[in-house]
Design an enzyme around this catalytic site. Structure first.
Site, mmCIF file in Angstrom:
data_model
loop_
_atom_site.group_PDB
_atom_site.id
_atom_site.type_symbol
_atom_site.label_atom_id
_atom_site.label_comp_id
_atom_site.label_asym_id
_atom_site.label_seq_id
_atom_site.Cartn_x
_atom_site.Cartn_y
_atom_site.Cartn_z
ATOM 1 N N TYR A 1 0.950 -1.364 0.048
ATOM 2 C CA TYR A 1 -0.020 -0.005 -0.044
ATOM 3 C C TYR A 1 0.984 1.248 0.121
ATOM 4 O O TYR A 1 0.399 2.257 -0.492
ATOM 5 C CB TYR A 1 -0.836 0.042 1.231
ATOM 6 C CG TYR A 1 -2.105 -0.565 0.908
ATOM 7 C CD1 TYR A 1 -2.253 -1.892 0.829
ATOM 8 C CD2 TYR A 1 -3.308 0.105 1.150
ATOM 9 C CE1 TYR A 1 -3.536 -2.698 0.794
ATOM 10 C CE2 TYR A 1 -4.727 -0.652 1.282
ATOM 11 C CZ TYR A 1 -4.868 -2.015 0.803
ATOM 12 O OH TYR A 1 -5.945 -2.839 0.712
ATOM 13 N N LYS B 1 3.164 -15.226 1.662
ATOM 14 C CA LYS B 1 3.325 -16.077 0.756
ATOM 15 C C LYS B 1 5.049 -16.082 0.454
ATOM 16 O O LYS B 1 5.614 -15.784 -0.495
ATOM 17 C CB LYS B 1 2.702 -15.048 -0.539
ATOM 18 C CG LYS B 1 2.725 -15.520 -1.871
ATOM 19 C CD LYS B 1 1.629 -16.846 -2.166
ATOM 20 C CE LYS B 1 1.985 -17.569 -3.346
ATOM 21 N NZ LYS B 1 0.960 -18.466 -3.718
ATOM 22 N N ASP C 1 -2.664 -18.094 -0.304
ATOM 23 C CA ASP C 1 -4.033 -18.984 -0.730
ATOM 24 C C ASP C 1 -4.490 -19.913 -0.277
ATOM 25 O O ASP C 1 -5.868 -20.117 -0.128
ATOM 26 C CB ASP C 1 -3.204 -19.560 -2.403
ATOM 27 C CG ASP C 1 -1.924 -19.941 -2.104
ATOM 28 O OD1 ASP C 1 -1.345 -20.233 -0.947
ATOM 29 O OD2 ASP C 1 -1.486 -20.467 -3.120
ATOM 30 N N ASP D 1 -6.512 -7.031 3.988
ATOM 31 C CA ASP D 1 -7.660 -6.586 3.361
ATOM 32 C C ASP D 1 -8.465 -7.314 2.656
ATOM 33 O O ASP D 1 -9.772 -7.544 2.759
ATOM 34 C CB ASP D 1 -6.975 -5.314 2.206
ATOM 35 C CG ASP D 1 -8.277 -4.831 1.649
ATOM 36 O OD1 ASP D 1 -9.236 -4.130 2.527
ATOM 37 O OD2 ASP D 1 -8.170 -4.553 0.305
ATOM 38 N N ASP E 1 -12.658 -9.273 3.999
ATOM 39 C CA ASP E 1 -13.658 -9.053 3.256
ATOM 40 C C ASP E 1 -14.302 -10.868 2.995
ATOM 41 O O ASP E 1 -15.545 -10.866 3.257
ATOM 42 C CB ASP E 1 -13.540 -8.733 1.740
ATOM 43 C CG ASP E 1 -13.819 -7.183 1.708
ATOM 44 O OD1 ASP E 1 -13.601 -6.484 2.640
ATOM 45 O OD2 ASP E 1 -14.178 -6.566 0.676
HETATM 46 C C1 IPM Z 1 -10.374 -1.211 4.214
HETATM 47 C C2 IPM Z 1 -10.602 -0.569 2.695
HETATM 48 C C3 IPM Z 1 -9.415 0.349 2.499
HETATM 49 C C4 IPM Z 1 -8.012 -0.320 2.490
HETATM 50 C C5 IPM Z 1 -9.461 1.162 1.056
HETATM 51 C C6 IPM Z 1 -11.031 1.866 1.100
HETATM 52 C C7 IPM Z 1 -8.519 2.001 0.822
HETATM 53 O O1 IPM Z 1 -10.930 -1.545 1.903
HETATM 54 O O2 IPM Z 1 -10.393 -0.433 5.116
HETATM 55 O O3 IPM Z 1 -10.319 -2.553 4.091
HETATM 56 O O4 IPM Z 1 -7.892 -1.370 1.242
HETATM 57 O O5 IPM Z 1 -7.606 -0.640 3.287
HETATM 58 MG MG MG Z 2 -10.768 -3.449 2.260
#
Ligand code: IPM
Ligand code: MG
Length: 356
Positions: A141, A189, A221, A245, A249
């Site tokens: 990042y 990884k 993975d 990140d 999700d």
């Molecule tokens: C998160 C979001 C952020 C990230 C984005 C909006 C930059 O996806 O906080 O998970 O990637 O950290």
């Molecule tokens: Mg995110």
């Protein structure tokens, strides 16, 4: 106690969910006899419109003065041009970086009444209770990058980690594991990346000072697969910025919805930024249907980590559990037989449950 809280509603559904987080914090202050003051500031796309930058100086200054920050979401279709020089996400990344918030805690807790909501078979979910400890101010990042241009159609991003960056986040994970089930999974990884091989070496040496905690490395993975196959086996997942990140999700589906997962971003002091892991959800903005629980649960983390109010944090979490047990749901977690409510009503219900 008194506390100064900065709110950064941001874009999309951010303002809608932050309003409910604030509502719940005010109710906590009333019920437990605290004094919280709130100051709102701009971040993300709305800040770009108003000031030309995603993280105005004033916002940063307000956050530095605050005891804690409650954030909604940044971004949206209006600012999605990938070639634009200023982007909403720069606000969020800049804030994390400027405040030194290198440790991102993303607990994945399954509320029993949401067992049927997850796309996973319910029996797979028994015992799910994990925390992802995501490194937040380093890695790909923040490494050197080059944007592609018409004349030079080549781009790169660079994943960089120093031993110090890995060491401090590893300590966060091991300290946390010590208070939990005593297991750390380092997700990396290492069969491909040099940074991951550094992580393994540093984590092995940090682990030596936590004899009561066991740890194992796992390739990312494979971890993506095991998170669905045997999610209850994970306790603390320690990982780099981008892997964390992506995996959070995925992990949010264990809890039933992105709308359920809170997060805390912490540095050396007590001050932190608290935000739902979901985004600005442009598809439902302005409809009053967004799930505010991730933000409300982030407010609970704020009480716990920045203000040291553990009892109050637990009261909020218990209130959420009670509202779900009563059968109230926002649309994203609705099932047959439950009662669908909007964003503001869900906030009110949590407040009522808190009082009762
Ligand atoms: C998160 C979001 C952020 C990230 C984005 C909006 C930059 O996806 O906080 O998970 O990637 O950290
Ligand atoms: Mg995110």
């Amino acid at each position: 106690m008194t506390a100064q809280i900065v709110t950064l509603p941001g874009d999309g559904i951010g303002p809608e969910v932050v309003a409910e987080g604030v509502k719940v914090l005010r109710a906590v202050a009333d019920r437990f006899g605290h004094r919280f003051t709130f100051e709102e500031a701009l971040i993300g796309g709305c800040a770009i419109e108003a000031t030309g930058t995603a993280l105005p100086e004033e916002t940063l200054a307000a956050c530095r003065r605050a005891d804690a920050v409650l954030l909604g979401a940044v971004g949206g279709p209006r600012w999605s041009d990938p070639t634009a020089p200023v982007r909403p996400e720069q606000g969020l990344l800049g804030l994390r970086r400027e405040l030194g918030l290198y440790a991102n805690l993303r607990p994945v807790r399954l509320y029993p009444d949401l067992r049927e909501v997850s796309p996973l078979r319910p029996e797979r979910l028994d015992g799910v209770d994990l925390v992802v400890v995501r490194e937040l101010t380093g890695g790909i990042y923040f490494g050197p990058r080059q944007e592609a241009t018409e004349e030079r159609p080549t781009a790169y991003d660079t994943m960089v980690y120093t031993a110090e960056e890995v060491e401090r986040i590893a300590h966060v994970a091991f300290r946390l594991a010590r208070q939990r089930r005593g297991r750390v999974t380092l997700v990396d990884k290492a069969n491909v990346l040099a940074t991951s091989r550094l992580w393994r070496r540093v984590v092995a040496s940090v682990a030596a000072s936590y004899p009561e905690v066991s740890w194992e490395p796992m390739l990312v993975d494979a971890a993506a697969m095991h998170l669905l196959r045997r999610p209850a086996d994970f306790d603390v997942i320690l990982t780099a910025n981008m892997f964390g990140d992506i995996l959070t999700d995925e992990a949010s589906m264990l809890a039933g919805s992105m709308g359920m997962l809170p997060s805390a971003s912490l540095g050396e002091g007590r001050r932190g930024v608290y935000e739902p892991i979901h985004g600005s959800a442009p598809d439902i903005v302005g409809q009053g249907v967004a799930n505010p629980l991730a933000t409300i649960l982030s407010a609970a983390m704020l009480l716990r980590h920045s203000l040291g109010l553990e009892r109050e944090a637990q009261a909020v979490e218990a209130a959420v559990e009670r509202v779900l047990a009563q059968g109230y749901r926002t649309a994203d977690i609705a099932e047959p037989g439950t009662q669908i409510v909007g964003t503001a009503r869900m906030g009110d219900l949590v407040v009522e449950a808190l009082a009762g």
